[in-house]
Write an enzyme that holds these catalytic residues in place. Structure first.
Site, PDB file in Angstrom:
ATOM      1  N   ASN A 191       0.840  -1.201   0.000  1.00  0.00           N
ATOM      2  CA  ASN A 191       0.000   0.000   0.000  1.00  0.00           C
ATOM      3  C   ASN A 191       0.870   1.243   0.000  1.00  0.00           C
ATOM      4  OD1 ASN A 191      -0.393  -1.349   2.818  1.00  0.00           O
ATOM      5  ND2 ASN A 191      -1.085   0.698   3.311  1.00  0.00           N
ATOM      6  N   ASP A 192       0.700   2.156   0.901  1.00  0.00           N
ATOM      7  CA  ASP A 192       1.266   3.513   0.796  1.00  0.00           C
ATOM      8  C   ASP A 192       2.753   3.593   0.440  1.00  0.00           C
ATOM      9  OD1 ASP A 192      -1.091   3.449   2.230  1.00  0.00           O
ATOM     10  OD2 ASP A 192      -0.344   4.622   3.918  1.00  0.00           O
TER      11      ASP A 192
HETATM   12  C1  FRU Z   1      -3.242   4.561   4.612  1.00  0.00           C
HETATM   13  C2  FRU Z   1      -2.914   3.841   5.903  1.00  0.00           C
HETATM   14  C3  FRU Z   1      -2.128   4.718   6.844  1.00  0.00           C
HETATM   15  C4  FRU Z   1      -1.422   3.713   7.707  1.00  0.00           C
HETATM   16  C5  FRU Z   1      -1.106   2.622   6.721  1.00  0.00           C
HETATM   17  C6  FRU Z   1      -1.159   1.235   7.288  1.00  0.00           C
HETATM   18  O1  FRU Z   1      -3.513   3.696   3.565  1.00  0.00           O
HETATM   19  O2  FRU Z   1      -4.107   3.371   6.508  1.00  0.00           O
HETATM   20  O3  FRU Z   1      -2.935   5.622   7.577  1.00  0.00           O
HETATM   21  O4  FRU Z   1      -0.281   4.241   8.304  1.00  0.00           O
HETATM   22  O5  FRU Z   1      -2.052   2.730   5.672  1.00  0.00           O
HETATM   23  O6  FRU Z   1      -0.751   0.275   6.339  1.00  0.00           O
END
Ligand code: FRU
Length: 535
Positions: free
Chosen positions: A21-22
């Site tokens: 993800n991020d």
């Molecule tokens: C955003 C999020 C952040 C968190 C991370 C966890 O997509 O929810 O707020 O730090 O992903 O994977």
């Protein structure tokens, strides 16, 4: 598994396998661009043991996957090493701040730094022994305090960071001041709050120049500087930004236009694009934005494929000096190096109600730039309409109006059983003014039915005398559209079953009822990036 292997991208960043993800902590360090990312080593879904994946590149074209930078191995991050940012200090020290989810699932902020600053690949990271450095402030839920930003230095020499949160339904960004990144003081006023926007994830806060396209170091402030604030809204999963003024003395940021405030105004992207983060690239003096592009198929298919998500093409980000009211996002120039021999089609007349194939082989990886001119007489004759047009609800590429839609069909098979439309739609308001929408229609993108088929889009500012133009990056299962130099952007994930590899074609189309359109378009098939893994 080799199933659906064609959905893997050629020039977008993705790990070899599993969930991502991020984007986290992007930076340029000793000749290398670094990207870290939220990664689940255990499978293709988000999980409790999220860690920081890591890769580096000298040029955004040749990447090396590096060992995991940090894993969930301390009480303060055992439920996940969550998102965060890096800051390069003037003395050369690199500071990494991230959110840990503790053994009790409390969100706290932690400090880490490179074990060896002379390693340009920054392979080993050390967690500060006295972590956590910050716990949720009084009155804030344990699960509403995350994603510290890159720090900026104030005129007193102290550093500030901001961290997203919420107070009931009000999205907020707390600010902390520090000298050593170990001890922090919360400032009495948050940087900004917006009622009704819910939890702010991955806040980003940075300066842009009003008079130059040169990027600014995150600590820059003063004359000729505006500040952009971005929040990722947990509720609706979109990244909203606004342009405003930062007052260091009272530590507040005020939007230029209260109607275009964080979370209620404009978005970086009108498709799938979330948890983005920018950084100042001191190498080429520009600000670069990365965003997480999730899958829009189903989770069980992701598990079968063994992977999920890609990162967006990195985008340079500048203030649009012509409008002053939006930023411009544009694929970083390095991407152009992947272009193979292009084919140009000049002044093609696309009559109302027609579709024209463009003879280019292999456009499952392509970069396309197209410019459109609507027939003048038709423009003048078009009837004004009081009905508001809206990409998502007004019927997509099949909806016919006097002045649109027209644009391109990409990832289309020769029978056009599958096609993804990226188009403009122009409408005339009752006062005679023209309004242009930029849309991506996924409704016919795939013969599969368990994938997202929405129509995405929004308005795009078009100034007097400007032609309509767009750029589209096509990469197997991702289509990124940029209108008017990046004023409005749309990223979509699409999953054709026939229009794959050499069967993916490009068409011009014009579904207007009256206006013909003259189009000039250039299409470059794209090479793949090279990705190796350091083992
Ligand atoms: C955003 C999020 C952040 C968190 C991370 C966890 O997509 O929810 O707020 O730090 O992903 O994977």
């Amino acid at each position: 598994s080799n199933m659906l292997a064609w959905q893997r991208t050629g020039f977008h960043f993705q790990p070899e396998k599993n969930w991502m993800n991020d984007p986290n902590g992007p930076m340029f360090y000793k000749g290398y661009y670094h990207i870290f990312y939220q990664y689940n080593p255990e499978g293709a879904q988000w999980g409790k043991k999220i860690v920081w994946g890591h890769a580096a590149s000298r040029d955004f074209v040749e990447w090396t996957h590096l060992p995991l930078a940090m894993v969930a191995d301390h009480w303060y991050d055992v439920n996940g090493v969550w998102s965060g940012s890096t800051t390069i200090l003037p003395n050369g020290q690199v500071i990494l701040l991230y959110t840990g989810s503790t053994n009790n699932s409390v969100q706290c902020q932690n400090l880490a730094y490179p074990a060896n600053l002379s390693d340009p690949l920054l392979i080993d990271w050390v967690k500060y022994p006295n972590n956590p450095v910050l716990t949720p402030p009084p009155g804030i839920n344990n699960t509403d305090f995350r994603d510290p930003t890159t720090a900026w230095q104030t005129s007193t020499g102290k550093w500030r960071i901001t961290i997203g949160s919420k107070v009931r339904r009000t999205g907020t960004a707390f600010v902390y001041e520090t000298e050593d990144f170990k001890k922090y003081q919360i400032l009495s006023r948050p940087l900004h709050t917006v009622d009704g926007t819910g939890m702010w994830e991955c806040v980003d806060f940075f300066p842009v120049s009003t008079h130059s396209n040169i990027g600014l170091n995150t600590s820059t402030n003063g004359d000729g500087v505006r500040h952009v604030m971005k929040a990722s809204l947990d509720d609706d999963r979109h990244d909203y930004y606004a342009i405003g003024t930062y007052n260091e003395a009272n530590n507040t940021w005020v939007p230029d236009n209260p109607k275009i405030d964080v979370g209620v105004g404009i978005r970086y992207d009108y498709g799938v694009f979330y948890a983005s983060k920018s950084f100042y690239d001191q190498n080429k003096k520009r600000r670069i934005l990365w965003g997480w592009i999730r899958e829009t198929d189903t989770e069980h298919v992701d598990v079968m494929k063994g992977w999920a998500s890609v990162q967006s093409i990195p985008r340079t980000l500048v203030l649009d000096q012509k409008t002053g009211t939006n930023i411009l996002q544009w694929p970083i120039e390095e991407i152009d190096r992947l272009r193979l021999d292009g084919k140009q089609f000049k002044n093609v007349e696309v009559k109302a109600g027609s579709v024209i194939p463009l003879a280019v082989k292999s456009t499952s990886q392509a970069d396309i730039v197209a410019e459109f001119q609507i027939d003048k007489a038709a423009l003048e004759a078009a009837p004004p309409s009081a009905e508001g047009f809206n990409c998502t609800n007004s019927g997509g590429a099949a909806q016919r109006g006097a002045l649109g839609p027209f644009g391109l069909l990409v990832l289309a098979d020769h029978m056009r059983q599958e096609q993804t439309s990226v188009h403009f739609y122009v409408s005339k308001s009752t006062d005679g003014s023209l309004k242009t929408s930029f849309c991506t229609d996924q409704s016919r993108s795939s013969n599969a039915d368990d994938v997202d088929k929405q129509v995405y889009g929004s308005f795009v500012p078009v100034l007097e005398g400007e032609k309509l133009w767009m750029r589209i990056l096509v990469d197997h299962s991702i289509v990124e559209g940029f209108a008017q130099g990046g004023r409005t952007c749309i990223t979509s994930r699409v999953y054709p079953t026939r229009a794959i590899y050499d069967n993916a074609q490009v068409f011009l189309f014009n579904n207007a009822t009256k206006a013909s359109v003259v189009v000039s378009v250039k299409i470059w098939p794209m090479k793949s990036m090279s990705i190796t893994t350091l083992r």
